[in-house]
Design a protein around this motif. Sequence first.
Motif, PDB file in Angstrom:
ATOM      1  N   CYS A 259       0.799  -1.342   0.077  1.00 13.89           N
ATOM      2  CA  CYS A 259       0.041  -0.146   0.035  1.00 13.89           C
ATOM      3  C   CYS A 259       0.894   1.356   0.059  1.00 13.89           C
ATOM      4  O   CYS A 259       0.561   1.989  -0.942  1.00 13.89           O
ATOM      5  CB  CYS A 259      -0.889   0.032   1.069  1.00 13.89           C
ATOM      6  SG  CYS A 259      -2.096  -1.262   1.238  1.00 13.89           S
TER       7      CYS A 259
ATOM      8  N   SER B 168      -1.796  -3.233  -4.770  1.00 14.90           N
ATOM      9  CA  SER B 168      -1.416  -3.514  -3.375  1.00 14.90           C
ATOM     10  C   SER B 168      -1.509  -5.039  -3.049  1.00 14.90           C
ATOM     11  O   SER B 168      -0.620  -5.857  -2.570  1.00 14.90           O
ATOM     12  CB  SER B 168      -1.927  -2.793  -2.255  1.00 14.90           C
ATOM     13  OG  SER B 168      -1.731  -1.342  -2.277  1.00 14.90           O
TER      14      SER B 168
ATOM     15  N   VAL C   7      -5.051   1.127   2.666  1.00 16.91           N
ATOM     16  CA  VAL C   7      -5.120   2.179   1.420  1.00 16.91           C
ATOM     17  C   VAL C   7      -5.998   3.340   1.845  1.00 16.91           C
ATOM     18  O   VAL C   7      -5.385   4.394   1.665  1.00 16.91           O
ATOM     19  CB  VAL C   7      -5.578   1.197   0.142  1.00 16.91           C
ATOM     20  CG1 VAL C   7      -5.826   2.340  -0.885  1.00 16.91           C
ATOM     21  CG2 VAL C   7      -4.379   0.364  -0.271  1.00 16.91           C
TER      22      VAL C   7
END
Length: 390
Positions: free
Chosen positions: A195, A237, A288
Amino acid sequence: MKNSIFTIMKKELARFFGDKRMVVSILIPGILIYVLYSFMGGAMGDAFGVDEEYTPTVQAIHLPASMEILLPQTGFAIIAGEDEAAAREAVTDQGLDLLLVFPEDFDRIAAEYEVSSGQPAPNVEIYYNSASTNSSFAYRTVVGLLDAYEAQMVNKFDVNAGGEGYDLATAEDTAGSFFSMMMPLLLMMFLYSGCAAVAPESIAGEKERGTIATMLITPIRRSDVALGKILALSLISMLSAASSTVGTVLALPKMMGGVTDEVSAAIYSIQDYLLLAAVILSAVLVIVTLISILSAFAKTIKEAQTYAMPVMLLAMGLGVSGMFGGGASQELVNYCIPLYNSVQCMVGVFSFSVLPLGVAVTVGINAVVTLLGVFILAKMFNSETIIFSR
């Protein structure tokens, strides 16, 4: 010259201490690292220690009179029994901490045994489960007590002669114990790394380059921009975290050397991996979202990465909490805490003690947190003060 030097120093110090962001970025990490390391120390102590209030249960077969006096010194609950097969199964299932099997008429045989005879000494068998912290603790304690007693008797008996077959931990126990301690921490680190590698660039990077303003003047709703960024960043991610996770799972058994044959991720089912994937995806969305919000406050990518450091320490700290042992929490309230709930689910999957309702609550709570984060990020995109702070 000295006045010039002091003038420059004064200017730089004033610039630093006049910017609250820079002060926070310097001071907060040290505080968080102290908290994290203190937490890790407590976790490691819990992982390899035993609850002081817990009393191990030991079953003894053919318990001799001498041991009726000696064994209670451990403070354990000592019970007599005759069914060895049932007791072994109980140790395997972690329903019993320790099983001691003495030769019949042990006291007489040990007293009459002559070391010089060359014959095998009477053997005391102690069965335990190395995957259980309580069983391992009980085993070490009893072995130490019997070794001291054996020394007083001048080696009149042996304990676990041959040393094989007394550890009743199954391959599932071994793998579950190992992976449930290691993987939650590693997974949280991988998720954060994935992330942090893309989120600051997507938001703070666009602010730094000035391109975010162009995107925000389009007729697209700010909430759609926020959600689109979070979903795209989460997907990227996930790919990064998945690659790191697969490599780690394959490499960990080889790193362990002596226990390679007993530690294998192949022991988990497709259902286990699907549950894990759902939990990881929901955790990625939360991470995130947090980093995206922090990045929106930052002026540059570097500043965004500094702001994201607390999220890294939070992820590591929560990952370490999986080392506390005892399997996943069975209390539903613990699955209502974002990210901590994900760690508990990971521990449950890896230790074969997953709570299905807990997984459902975890995914739901993390989804709600993500939507709340999207709302906050959309509001931030509406703020010219935040978006154009360059």
